[in-house]
Each structure stands twice: as C-alpha cells, then as structure tokens.
Design a protein around this motif. Structure first.
Motif, PDB file in Angstrom:
ATOM      1  N   PRO A   1       2.713 -12.716  -4.856  1.00 27.93           N
ATOM      2  CA  PRO A   1       2.009 -11.739  -4.014  1.00 27.93           C
ATOM      3  C   PRO A   1       1.969 -10.347  -4.633  1.00 27.93           C
ATOM      4  N   PHE A   2       3.042  -9.968  -5.347  1.00 29.01           N
ATOM      5  CA  PHE A   2       3.041  -8.646  -5.983  1.00 29.01           C
ATOM      6  C   PHE A   2       2.000  -8.591  -7.105  1.00 29.01           C
TER       7      PHE A   2
ATOM      8  N   ASP B   1      -1.575 -17.558   2.277  1.00 28.93           N
ATOM      9  CA  ASP B   1      -0.907 -16.917   3.416  1.00 28.93           C
ATOM     10  C   ASP B   1      -1.930 -16.031   4.120  1.00 28.93           C
ATOM     11  N   PRO B   2      -2.382 -16.423   5.332  1.00 31.11           N
ATOM     12  CA  PRO B   2      -3.493 -15.690   5.959  1.00 31.11           C
ATOM     13  C   PRO B   2      -3.148 -14.246   6.303  1.00 31.11           C
ATOM     14  N   VAL B   3      -1.894 -13.987   6.718  1.00 36.92           N
ATOM     15  CA  VAL B   3      -1.522 -12.618   7.099  1.00 36.92           C
ATOM     16  C   VAL B   3      -1.535 -11.723   5.860  1.00 36.92           C
TER      17      VAL B   3
ATOM     18  N   MET C   1      -4.367  -7.537   2.945  1.00 38.99           N
ATOM     19  CA  MET C   1      -4.841  -7.011   1.661  1.00 38.99           C
ATOM     20  C   MET C   1      -6.365  -6.866   1.668  1.00 38.99           C
ATOM     21  N   ALA C   2      -7.024  -7.880   2.205  1.00 40.14           N
ATOM     22  CA  ALA C   2      -8.491  -7.846   2.264  1.00 40.14           C
ATOM     23  C   ALA C   2      -8.959  -6.695   3.146  1.00 40.14           C
ATOM     24  N   ALA C   3      -8.243  -6.466   4.265  1.00 41.41           N
ATOM     25  CA  ALA C   3      -8.620  -5.378   5.174  1.00 41.41           C
ATOM     26  C   ALA C   3      -8.508  -4.032   4.467  1.00 41.41           C
ATOM     27  N   TYR C   4      -7.393  -3.821   3.781  1.00 38.69           N
ATOM     28  CA  TYR C   4      -7.210  -2.566   3.034  1.00 38.69           C
ATOM     29  C   TYR C   4      -8.290  -2.430   1.952  1.00 38.69           C
ATOM     30  N   PHE C   5      -8.565  -3.532   1.299  1.00 40.08           N
ATOM     31  CA  PHE C   5      -9.562  -3.534   0.224  1.00 40.08           C
ATOM     32  C   PHE C   5     -10.931  -3.128   0.781  1.00 40.08           C
ATOM     33  N   LEU C   6     -11.304  -3.769   1.887  1.00 41.89           N
ATOM     34  CA  LEU C   6     -12.620  -3.515   2.495  1.00 41.89           C
ATOM     35  C   LEU C   6     -12.732  -2.071   2.980  1.00 41.89           C
ATOM     36  N   VAL C   7     -11.677  -1.621   3.660  1.00 35.17           N
ATOM     37  CA  VAL C   7     -11.691  -0.247   4.183  1.00 35.17           C
ATOM     38  C   VAL C   7     -11.795   0.759   3.031  1.00 35.17           C
TER      39      VAL C   7
ATOM     40  N   LEU D   1      -0.558  -2.532  -2.096  1.00 39.50           N
ATOM     41  CA  LEU D   1       0.684  -2.750  -2.846  1.00 39.50           C
ATOM     42  C   LEU D   1       1.889  -2.925  -1.927  1.00 39.50           C
ATOM     43  N   ARG D   2       1.813  -2.327  -0.741  1.00 36.94           N
ATOM     44  CA  ARG D   2       2.957  -2.392   0.165  1.00 36.94           C
ATOM     45  C   ARG D   2       2.970  -3.659   1.025  1.00 36.94           C
ATOM     46  N   VAL D   3       1.827  -4.299   1.174  1.00 40.90           N
ATOM     47  CA  VAL D   3       1.753  -5.487   2.047  1.00 40.90           C
ATOM     48  C   VAL D   3       2.803  -6.539   1.670  1.00 40.90           C
ATOM     49  N   PRO D   4       2.981  -6.904   0.386  1.00 46.81           N
ATOM     50  CA  PRO D   4       3.962  -7.956   0.067  1.00 46.81           C
ATOM     51  C   PRO D   4       5.410  -7.558   0.354  1.00 46.81           C
ATOM     52  N   THR D   5       5.674  -6.224   0.497  1.00 44.67           N
ATOM     53  CA  THR D   5       7.059  -5.806   0.763  1.00 44.67           C
ATOM     54  C   THR D   5       7.393  -5.935   2.244  1.00 44.67           C
ATOM     55  N   GLU D   6       6.430  -6.385   3.042  1.00 46.80           N
ATOM     56  CA  GLU D   6       6.611  -6.578   4.477  1.00 46.80           C
ATOM     57  C   GLU D   6       7.197  -5.326   5.141  1.00 46.80           C
TER      58      GLU D   6
END
Lengths: 439, 338
Positions: A206-207, A301-303, A308-314, A382-387
C-alpha cells in the motif's frame, strides 16, 4: 447536470479526435514494451564474441573459461535473449603469446566457433604469482567490453579466497557454508497478533501504491494544466462564450470543461493502467509472494483504494479548477504561462513534503500541512496506508473537496468580469468585491 | 355521444378565451428601465421598450450606442445594474432562456467541429433530444444551401458560411424569440437576401425576432417597428412609418428654364433651393403633408412644370435626423467593439 455532461462530452470528443491524443494513448504502452524488449532485441542483435583463455595452470584456465563460457553454445545455437554471457564463446587459443595472437585480435584472422568464423574479441592470460595469487592480463581491441574481464576477475577472486580458507584448514563444504551465512531479518507490526504480526513484502505494497499515486497525481496535474489553459483561452479567443452563456451557467460551462479534460485523463490512465496491470499480473504469477502480488492485494482493499482515489480525484479537480481560473484571467497562452509561475512554486511544496511523508507520514509537519487544501491530496494519499484517525483522514479530504466548487466559482467570477463584461483589469477588483455570484 | 379531443376556442368559456387573447396580446419581451454600467461609464441608461408577439423589431443605433449591451442583458449574459427584463411574462429563468435564440455580434464556433454536430450541440444545450437535434441540424443546413457542407469542419467553411451555421445554431431549437446582433454584417448580398427570407420564415412560424443593424435598408424591408438608441438612451420607439413621419417633405421639381421657381414659391411660404442644373429645384417642407401644399403653390404660381417628383423618405434619413449629434459618443475600448 445535463448541460455539464454535454459540455464535458464535447470537450472530451474534441480531444479524442485530435491525433495527439492517440499518440499519447499508445506512446506509453509502446514505451513500456520497448523498455522491456530493448535489451532482448539488442542482445539478439549483437554478434557472438570469441574469447581465448591462456594459462599454464589448467585449473586456472578451467575456472576462467567456465566463468566466461556461460552459454556453452553448440554449433548453430543462438544465445538466449537477454543472456549477456551467452554472447561469449571460449575458443582454444590459436597461439600462446600476445604478439602471436595479434592477427586474430585485430581481425586479420578468424577462429572456428559454433557461431561460425569469428575474430578474437579478447585474449585472457592467467598466471600464478609467486605468492600463490593470480594475475590476469587482458588483450583486446574492445576497450568498453568489460563483461568477460569482470567475470574472470570474480571467478579468480572466489578461487583465491577458497584456496586461502583451504590452507587455513576449512573443507570445501565448510567454505560453502560460510559463503551462505546471512542474517535473518523479520519485521513485526505491534497492532497485530500471532502469525499476522509479521510484516510481509505485500504489507508494504500500500505504501508503494500511495507513493506511486502521489507522484502520478503530481505529473497528471502538470499534464492537464496546459490542456485546461488552452481550452479556456481558445474559448475566449474564439468568442464562443456568449453563445454558450445563453444556454448554460458559466459555472456549468467551466465544470463541463473540467470534467471533459478529466475524462480524457481517465481514458489515458485506464489504457495505460490496463497495460501495466496486464504486464504486472504476469509478474505476480511468477512471484506470488512478491511486491507486485502485494500491490494487487492492496488494490483489492476497497477502503484503502477508495480513499486514495477520492484524494486523487479531489486533487485533480481542485488544481484543474485553479488552472481554469488562470485561463479566465488571461487573453493568451503567454499571459497564462506567466501566471503559472507562482502555481508551479506552490506545487513544489507538496513535492518536497512527499519526500518527508514517504519516511515519516505521521510527522507533525505532514499532519499539519495535510489540512491545507492545496497540499491535502498529495499528503492524504500518502497517509491513507498509515491508518490515521478518522478526522485526519476525512477532514482534509472534505476541505479540499469544498475548494473545488469554490475555485470554480472564483473562476466563473473572473471570467465574467474579465471576458463577458470585457472589463480587463477590473477582474481582480470585481473578484475582491465578492459581489453577486456568476450566473 | 361523440367525443372531441379538444374544445374549440369558439365553444370555450369566455374567461378562457379572454385569457388566451390576453396571453397572445402580451408582449413577448419587456425591457423596463434597463441600465448597465461598466465602471463609471453608463453604456445603457434607463432603456425601456417592448417586443410584441410574432413581430420583427429592428434595434438600431450608431456604433457604441449600447445595442449589444442591451441585447446581452436581455439574454442574461450581462446583469443589469438597474431595471429588469421580462421574457414571456416572467423573469430570466433557464426555461425562458431555452425559448430564446441568440446570435452574438462577435461570432464564434468550435473550429474543429463539423457543421451538423455544431448545430446539434447548441440545440441539445437548449433541451432538444440528441436524435432530433441532429435531424434538425441536417435539415436546416439542407434548407439553407449548406447541404454539401454538413460534414465539413467549421474551419474549412468560408466566413459567410460559418456565419450562416452560427445563425442556424441560434434557431435550431425553434425558439419563440430570436435575438440577432448585427446578423447581416459579413454576408454578401445573396446571403443577406437568404437571411431576410429566413427571418420572415421564423416569423411565419410564430416566432418574434429582434435584430440590430447599421444597414437601414434591412430594417426598412423587414421591420414593422424599430427602437432607435444613441449613447445608451432611447431616441425613438415606434413603427417605421412613424419614424419616417418625423422627416420633413422633399420633392424635386423641374420647370422650364428661365422660370424662377424659388422666388415664386418663396412668395407663397414654401422653401425651394436651386438644384444641380438649370430649371431643377429641391423643395423642402416641414411635414410630409407639406408636399401637397408645395404642389398647390406651383400650380398657383403657374410654374411651367416639367416634373414634380416627391422624394421617398428613407429610414436612413430618419436615423440621421433622429440620432443627430448623438452619434459620436465617447466610447470605452470595450464598447467600441460594438
């Protein structure tokens, strides 16, 4: 909504109809294929090279010959693709001194090899030194071709070490065991228990995905900047805006443009992505526990992938809206490029923050800067995988998402003031007045 | 009992008939006290006029008078600083604007798009379904002599052809009100005649047309009513006949050489000036009815008449007289484009 769709569709089709789009579409997969195929093609295209090993010591001659003659090619056989050493064939030396070998080394005479008549590419003279070491002298006109020399060097080094250890009383089996000594390293995640606690290569995937996405967003923003600026400026120069504005709100026109260009990018990314995934799947099949397999696990992993996709799109839409605003302020591309300078400087900041966030995604600097809408998309990914805590995950995303309509509104405001009302120079004044919103 | 699909208006209740008539008599467009400023410059000042249903109205004025600004305000491109625009009895809603076709003065189409998709695109933005929009686009191009250019890119069309395509873009959704800003500029005489036919066709279909122009002949041929503005203010609003009646009468009179017509008519209170050759005079009266008095004066003076030819007044003369010295306002660069 239908009007936004129609404007976006027209924008999309106008790009798709351009030859440049198709060149871009196939260029990346072709480059990918070329990157993989080039060494193979080059390897196959290169002729076999004959090497002679000359030594008084048959053991030394055998060690060096075996190290170089990796292919052991028989008559009529071609080297395997990509096997650099298979290009070298060791031949019996036609003479035993460098002087005598000169006609073969300079191409005046040839030797018979399984690949036909060849001149000598190199002659390697290997001798024992009085102290029990080895000496290697290389005679060759191919000054840049170091591969057989390095092979011979390594083989002689290994031989000298093994002989030294043997003299010290170690058996061959013990020497092999010593060579195989290597520490065993294992990483564990304290948030997990049992067998699950051990961190595998796939857990780090994920990283890798987040870093790749973050850089992809960065590159994509640069690539669409020109498209959006050109599109808005073309609209202004072609005087189409007046006609469009009787059919749609200015914000709808700009939103349609933004989405149209986004669909172009999505098409390109989809084709490139499918190509890359197909290639990677083949790699994952060969190495089921490797990084590529882990990447596919992370993508499932859908979450994780959703955030990540949401951040990317925004991020894409927010920067796109900003570029539209710059286009709205300018009369031509030269003006736009001048205004792009400060934006590029701003874009350099997340670039530097990405470097920090890769190693320390939970540092105070990264956590704070992630709340700035301009940086949130890069750092958020980048922070998403760190939960991180939910607030730190969703808060910056919501803020950045809210910036998109705001940026579009400001762009529409600028466009109305600068183009529609033809009040050049008054655009900023009008923007700062925060008067009625663009219809 | 035989059922009828719809009740005839003759058998409808009185209040229904009255309402239908009221709607039909309501103006399709009302501009009331419209004012538009650009910074300190007032481009349009308290302008008011109405456009009756099913008519062609000419919107005339010198350069920089505020015509384009007014038309843009009507279609919602500009927001008025004061006053209001009423379309079809209501405000400038999306639904109302979808019933309006607009040709801007500054022409522009997507150069890389083909003719049919261009027209269909704008029709679809106005709510016409995709298939119907394409059919209409093809039909309009056929009907207007551009059938062979349907699949050509706009960039490959001549300026006149591209302008016709843009006009078709403005009317493909069959609007009830068509607003054309300088539609004749850039067209050759043949295409101008085609456009006049097109405008007549729109009105025959039931639409109302407002167009601005500098060419008075077009307004004279096409319009029943005109609004004339100068420096953002209305200087005339009425029928073409009423505009012409603002002019004095004029006639060219030719008499036998040697007869002093100027003196003979002067003694009878009619002004006559010597023309470009001997025996030819130009007679001017305050009103157009004064021409009859001038003829009577000639007869009374026993003038040896060879020719008595009343000059047909033109809208151009009326324009010049009505606008007068208001034709050269101080313009901002932005309005100069008008």
């Amino acid at each position: 909504m239908n009007r936004i769709y129609l404007i976006a569709r027209r924008e999309y089709l106008s790009y798709v109809a351009a030859p440049g789009f198709w060149i871009s579409l196939i260029a990346i997969p072709l480059l990918l294929v070329a990157a993989v195929m080039a060494p193979l093609v080059i390897g196959q295209a290169e002729p076999a090279r004959a090497v002679a090993v000359i030594s008084d010591d048959p053991a030394l001659e055998r060690v060096v010959s075996d190290a170089i003659d990796g292919g052991n090619l028989q008559a009529g056989q071609q080297p395997l693709p990509g096997d650099a050493m298979a290009r070298y064939v060791v031949v019996p030396a036609p003479a035993t001194t460098a002087e005598a070998l000169t006609p073969w080394l300079v191409g005046e005479r040839t030797v018979s090899t399984p690949q036909g008549e060849l001149s000598l590419s190199a002659a390697l003279f290997v001798t024992r030194t009085p102290d029990g070491g080895t000496d290697l002298q290389v005679w060759s006109t191919s000054l840049a071709d170091r591969e057989p020399v390095e092979r011979a060097e390594r083989a002689l080094g290994d031989l000298m070490r093994a002989e030294a250890l043997g003299r010290a009383g170690l058996s061959t089996a013990e020497i092999d065991r010593v060579d195989d000594l290597w520490p065993s390293v294992a990483s564990f995640d304290p948030r997990r228990t049992g067998a699950e606690a051990e961190v595998q290569v796939a857990d780090r995937a994920p990283f890798f995905v987040s870093v790749a996405l973050s850089y992809l967003l960065f590159m994509l923003i640069f690539s669409v900047a020109n498209m959006l600026l050109s599109s808005v400026i073309e609209e202004k120069q072609a005087r189409i805006l007046d006609t469009l504005m009787t059919s749609a709100r200015l914000t709808e026109v700009l939103a349609g443009k933004l989405l149209g260009v986004a669909m172009v990018s999505l098409t390109l990314l989809t084709v490139w992505g499918v190509t890359a995934v197909t290639a990677a799947r083949l790699g994952a099949g060969a190495d089921p526990d490797g990084v590529v397999a882990g990447v596919f696990e992370a993508l499932s992993d859908p979450v994780l992938i959703g955030m990540m996709a949401a951040y990317f799109l925004v991020g894409y839409l927010m920067y796109g809206a900003i570029f539209i605003g710059i286009g709205a302020l300018c009369e031509n591309l030269q003006e736009a490029q001048t205004l792009m300078g400060p934006v590029i400087v701003i874009l350099m900041i997340p670039m530097l923050l990405i470097l920090v966030a890769i190693n320390t995604p939970d540092s105070e600097v990264v956590r704070t800067m992630a709340w700035v809408p301009l940086f949130a998309p890069f750092l958020g990914i980048l922070r998403v995988p760190t939960e991180p805590p939910l607030l730190e995950l969703l808060g910056p995303l919501v803020l950045a998402a809210a910036t998109v309509p705001l940026a579009l509104w400001v762009s529409a405001h600028l466009m109305r003031a600068g183009t529609v009302d033809q009040a050049a120079g008054a655009a900023m004044r009008r923007l700062l007045s925060f008067g009625r919103m663009g219809r | 009992m035989k059922r009828t699909g719809a009740r005839s208006i003759k058998t409808a209740p009185f209040f229904v008939v009255a309402r239908v008539e009221a709607i039909l008599n309501d103006p399709i467009l009302v501009v009331d006290g419209l004012t538009k400023r650009f910074g300190a410059h007032e481009a349009v000042s308290a302008l008011s006029f109405e456009v009756p249903r099913g008519t062609i109205m000419g919107f005339l004025g010198p350069n920089g008078a505020g015509k384009s600004t007014t038309l843009k305000s009507i279609v919602g491109i500009h927001r008025p600083d004061a006053g209001q625009v009423t379309l079809f009895g209501g405000g400038l809603t999306r639904a109302a604007l979808n019933r309006v076709g607009y040709l801007p003065e500054e022409r522009g189409l997507y150069r890389k798009m083909r003719a049919v998709p261009s027209i269909a695109f704008f029709a679809r933005l106005k709510g016409i379904p995709a298939g119907e929009a394409r059919r209409r686009a093809a039909r309009l191009l056929d009907e207007n002599g551009l059938g062979d250019w349907k699949q050509r890119k706009i960039a490959s069309l001549s300026k006149g052809m591209a302008q016709k395509v843009q006009i078709l873009c403005a009317i493909a959704h069959e609007p009830d009100l068509v607003i054309l800003d300088e539609p004749f500029s850039g067209l050759d005489p043949v295409n101008q005649a085609d456009l006049e036919r097109l405008i007549h066709g729109l009105v025959a279909r039931g639409a109302s047309v407002v167009f601005s122009t500098h060419v008075m002949q077009h307004a004279e041929r096409l319009c029943r009513s005109i609004v004339l503005i100068a420096r953002g203010r209305k200087v005339f609003d009425g029928t073409v006949e009423a505009a012409l009646s603002q002019l004095g009468g004029e006639a060219v009179v030719e008499v036998e050489p040697g007869f002093d017509l100027a003196a003979a008519l002067g003694a009878r209170g009619v002004e006559a000036s010597v023309g470009d050759r001997e025996g030819v005079y130009r007679v001017r009266t305050e009103g157009r009815e004064g021409i009859q008095r001038a003829l009577a004066a000639c007869v009374s003076a026993a003038a040896p008449l060879i020719r008595f030819e009343p000059v047909r007044p033109s809208l151009h003369d009326a324009f010049v007289q009505l606008v007068g010295d208001r034709a050269t306002p101080v313009m901002r660069p932005a309005e100069a484009a008008e």
